[in-house]
Motif scaffolding. Structure first.
Motif, PDB file in Angstrom:
ATOM      1  N   VAL A 171       5.226   2.348 -10.299  1.00  0.00           N
ATOM      2  CA  VAL A 171       4.539   1.074 -10.522  1.00  0.00           C
ATOM      3  C   VAL A 171       4.610   0.218  -9.267  1.00  0.00           C
ATOM      4  N   ASP A 172       5.779   0.214  -8.588  1.00  0.00           N
ATOM      5  CA  ASP A 172       5.915  -0.553  -7.342  1.00  0.00           C
ATOM      6  C   ASP A 172       4.981  -0.007  -6.266  1.00  0.00           C
ATOM      7  N   THR A 177       0.093  -0.574  -3.041  1.00  0.00           N
ATOM      8  CA  THR A 177      -1.210  -0.045  -2.617  1.00  0.00           C
ATOM      9  C   THR A 177      -2.327  -1.031  -2.939  1.00  0.00           C
ATOM     10  N   LEU A 178      -2.278  -1.600  -4.118  1.00  0.00           N
ATOM     11  CA  LEU A 178      -3.292  -2.598  -4.477  1.00  0.00           C
ATOM     12  C   LEU A 178      -3.228  -3.811  -3.564  1.00  0.00           C
ATOM     13  N   ASP A 183      -5.478  -6.842   1.040  1.00  0.00           N
ATOM     14  CA  ASP A 183      -5.396  -7.347   2.419  1.00  0.00           C
ATOM     15  C   ASP A 183      -6.557  -6.816   3.255  1.00  0.00           C
ATOM     16  N   VAL A 184      -6.867  -5.522   3.099  1.00  0.00           N
ATOM     17  CA  VAL A 184      -7.977  -4.941   3.872  1.00  0.00           C
ATOM     18  C   VAL A 184      -9.295  -5.605   3.484  1.00  0.00           C
ATOM     19  N   ALA A 185      -9.484  -5.829   2.181  1.00  0.00           N
ATOM     20  CA  ALA A 185     -10.715  -6.478   1.734  1.00  0.00           C
ATOM     21  C   ALA A 185     -10.819  -7.891   2.299  1.00  0.00           C
ATOM     22  N   SER A 186      -9.691  -8.595   2.343  1.00  0.00           N
ATOM     23  CA  SER A 186      -9.713  -9.949   2.903  1.00  0.00           C
ATOM     24  C   SER A 186     -10.058  -9.919   4.379  1.00  0.00           C
TER      25      SER A 186
END
Length: 314
Positions: A171-172, A177-178, A183-186
């Motif tokens: 889960v961590d 990863t999410l 961050d990449v999308a931003s």
């Protein structure tokens, strides 16, 4: 007197009602006793979980009787014998099949009879089996119960694997990863303007490259045409030179052949002087012939023309 007469009427009515009720009960009992039934033994080779005495017996979904007795087979305790009582007009044939079924969602088991073709004979008592025997086939309920343990084991293993997949560590990792994807999308959203410029420059570069490739293609076509014309001219000149050399070689050989007798009458001194000259001439002619053959082969390969035939002196 009137009171006594009323009591007599009431008593008489009560006695008549009692007699009528008793007669009705006796009639019902007699009709039930006169009704014909037949007994059959259904042999199961599986557990009859849910089936009990008084259980329902159906023939193609219609109630035709009930279970009167349940017991284990004396010769084989793995078998269960269920004695059933059916209505006398039930058409039990020699090919009638029996199996265990479930009644609705209550889980109550019953015996289901089916089959029996019109041309088959009725199943009747014999000396060996005073009570006719019907062998039951394995039911879907039995298969389900026998495979229930395997199903439970598979479900437990699946749940265990799901639990391992959803462990805290995984889960961590998924959360991290999410977060990275966010961050990449931003970053991409912030650099939209630069990306648009880069895409525009890439489109311009593609256009220039396409134009350059077109120019190179035209140059290649022009160069190919020039080379093709020049090679053809050179090959034509070579053909002419080869033809001239062949004519000279043929004339020289004819001349030598015609003056061979005169040359043989020369003195030894004259022969010593002319002999080397003739040898050199023959070597020169042989060299011209080899050059002619080589040029002829090259001409055939380059221009696809037929190779000239070798001159043969007459």
């Amino acid at each position: 007197m009137e009171t006594r007469a009323h009591h007599i009427l009431i008593g008489t009515f009560a006695i008549l009602a009692f007699l009528l009720g008793l007669g009705f009960v006796l009639w019902l009992s007699k009709s039930s006793a006169d009704r014909e039934f037949r007994d059959f033994d259904v042999v199961f080779t599986e557990a009859v979980t849910g089936l009990s005495k008084g259980g329902l017996v159906q023939y193609n979904g219609i109630k035709v009787g009930e279970v009167t007795q349940l017991k284990l087979a004396p010769d084989d305790p793995r078998k269960v014998i269920a004695r059933i009582r059916l209505e006398g007009d039930t058409p039990v044939k020699v090919d009638t099949e029996a199996k265990l079924g479930l009644l609705g969602v209550t889980g109550t088991a019953f015996i289901q009879l089916s089959g029996g073709s019109p041309s088959s004979k009725l199943l009747l008592p014999t000396e060996e089996h005073p009570v006719p025997v019907i062998h039951a086939s394995e039911s879907a309920l039995s298969k389900l119960l026998s495979s229930g343990e395997d199903i439970v084991t598979s479900v437990n293993q699946s749940l265990l694997r799901v639990g391992q997949l959803l462990s805290k560590e995984n889960v961590d990792h998924v959360s991290a990863t999410l977060q990275h994807i966010d961050d990449v999308a931003s970053t991409v959203a912030e650099q939209r303007g630069d990306l648009a410029k880069a895409l525009a420059q890439l489109a311009d570069a593609s256009s220039e490259l396409k134009s350059t490739l077109g120019t190179l293609n035209r140059m290649a076509n022009t160069t190919s045409e020039l080379i093709d014309d020049d090679v053809r001219k050179v090959m034509q000149s070579t053909d002419k030179a080869i033809s001239a050399i062949e004519r000279v070689a043929g004339s020289a050989e004819q001349m030598l052949d015609q003056n061979q007798a005169a040359i043989a009458n020369f003195s030894d001194q004259g022969l010593r002087q002319v002999g080397p000259t003739l040898s050199e001439l023959r070597e020169t002619l042989r060299s011209f012939r080899q050059l002619s053959d080589q040029l002829g082969s090259s001409n055939t390969l380059l221009l696809g023309r037929d190779q000239p035939k070798e001159f043969t002196p007459k």
